[in-house]
Design a protein around this motif. Sequence first.
Motif, PDB file in Angstrom:
ATOM      1  N   GLN A  94      21.980   9.195  37.374  1.00  0.00           N
ATOM      2  CA  GLN A  94      20.681   9.609  37.892  1.00  0.00           C
ATOM      3  C   GLN A  94      20.157   8.594  38.909  1.00  0.00           C
ATOM      4  O   GLN A  94      19.613   8.958  39.949  1.00  0.00           O
ATOM      5  CB  GLN A  94      19.695   9.756  36.738  1.00  0.00           C
ATOM      6  CG  GLN A  94      18.278  10.102  37.160  1.00  0.00           C
ATOM      7  CD  GLN A  94      17.308  10.055  35.996  1.00  0.00           C
ATOM      8  OE1 GLN A  94      17.701  10.117  34.835  1.00  0.00           O
ATOM      9  NE2 GLN A  94      16.035   9.923  36.306  1.00  0.00           N
ATOM     10  N   VAL A 153      21.589   6.104  32.357  1.00  0.00           N
ATOM     11  CA  VAL A 153      20.864   6.667  33.503  1.00  0.00           C
ATOM     12  C   VAL A 153      21.520   6.299  34.844  1.00  0.00           C
ATOM     13  O   VAL A 153      20.945   6.551  35.900  1.00  0.00           O
ATOM     14  CB  VAL A 153      19.390   6.196  33.498  1.00  0.00           C
ATOM     15  CG1 VAL A 153      18.656   6.754  32.299  1.00  0.00           C
ATOM     16  CG2 VAL A 153      19.297   4.676  33.520  1.00  0.00           C
ATOM     17  N   GLN A 186      21.946   8.957  42.314  1.00  0.00           N
ATOM     18  CA  GLN A 186      21.392  10.056  43.114  1.00  0.00           C
ATOM     19  C   GLN A 186      20.050   9.659  43.723  1.00  0.00           C
ATOM     20  O   GLN A 186      19.761   9.977  44.884  1.00  0.00           O
ATOM     21  CB  GLN A 186      21.218  11.297  42.239  1.00  0.00           C
ATOM     22  CG  GLN A 186      22.520  11.955  41.832  1.00  0.00           C
ATOM     23  CD  GLN A 186      22.289  13.210  41.003  1.00  0.00           C
ATOM     24  OE1 GLN A 186      21.165  13.509  40.601  1.00  0.00           O
ATOM     25  NE2 GLN A 186      23.351  13.946  40.735  1.00  0.00           N
ATOM     26  N   GLN A 187      19.253   8.963  42.938  1.00  0.00           N
ATOM     27  CA  GLN A 187      17.917   8.555  43.390  1.00  0.00           C
ATOM     28  C   GLN A 187      18.007   7.576  44.559  1.00  0.00           C
ATOM     29  O   GLN A 187      17.305   7.733  45.570  1.00  0.00           O
ATOM     30  CB  GLN A 187      17.187   7.903  42.211  1.00  0.00           C
ATOM     31  CG  GLN A 187      15.693   7.723  42.412  1.00  0.00           C
ATOM     32  CD  GLN A 187      15.003   7.403  41.101  1.00  0.00           C
ATOM     33  OE1 GLN A 187      15.103   8.137  40.135  1.00  0.00           O
ATOM     34  NE2 GLN A 187      14.295   6.295  41.073  1.00  0.00           N
TER      35      GLN A 187
END
Length: 257
Positions: free
Chosen positions: A233, A230, A236-237
């Motif tokens: 992801q 992850v 980006q978060q």
Amino acid sequence: MRKLLTLSLLAATLAAPAFSAQGIQVNGTLVPQARVDAFVKQMTAQGQPDSPELRNAARDRVVMTELLRQEAVKKGLDKSPEYKSELENVQSALLANLYVRDYMKSHPISEAELKAEYEQMKSQMHQKTYHARHILVKTEAEARAVIDQLKKGKKFEDLARARSLDTGSKDNGGDLGFVDPAQLVPEFANVMTKLAKGQITQTPVKSQFGWHVIQLVDSKDADFPPFDQVKAQLEQQVQGKRFDAFLNQLKTQAKVQ
């Protein structure tokens, strides 16, 4: 006949745009190859595979756009108020997007920040998932009747198939499979998580959907994806959070009248 064919081929050659490593000549105007490459990049980013067909389509698109641009200039549309207004909007949006990309590049996310975000996500997730069955009915009296029948030895699955209003689970004997309590309405989840393995609720449980009789089949430790799975992801978060904070700071400092 041969002469006519030769003249036709010559005319087609003269009319066609000329391609070179530097770009495409369209009526004497050089369109840079970078414009074709940018269109190809845009299409591949949307999932289309890079291929000779895609590149030909990109060249055709760029040539057609240039031909239309030349016609617009001939008509004087590049001097129109509409053009100037739209050009200002496009330039503003382009500069804003370039700034966002530059900000992301100049503010990389450290491994430590990503791992901290990962641990925070883990802490917010329930540590267990629960395998439950339920029977949903309209009234409390119906739910109590179901509980009485279960006490007399009726099988939970058979009663669910016969009486449950939950069309998504009734054909499976009321089976919900393993679920995260956060995915369920609080009234249901609060009771389910307090049951022992195999236990059935002795009093009906009311929710916005009706009245439930719940059985806990099993529970297990929740699975959480490994960090590397992850990581992209998470990056980006975290970048999104950081840039949102930057935008809010700009808004509070700006003078907007």
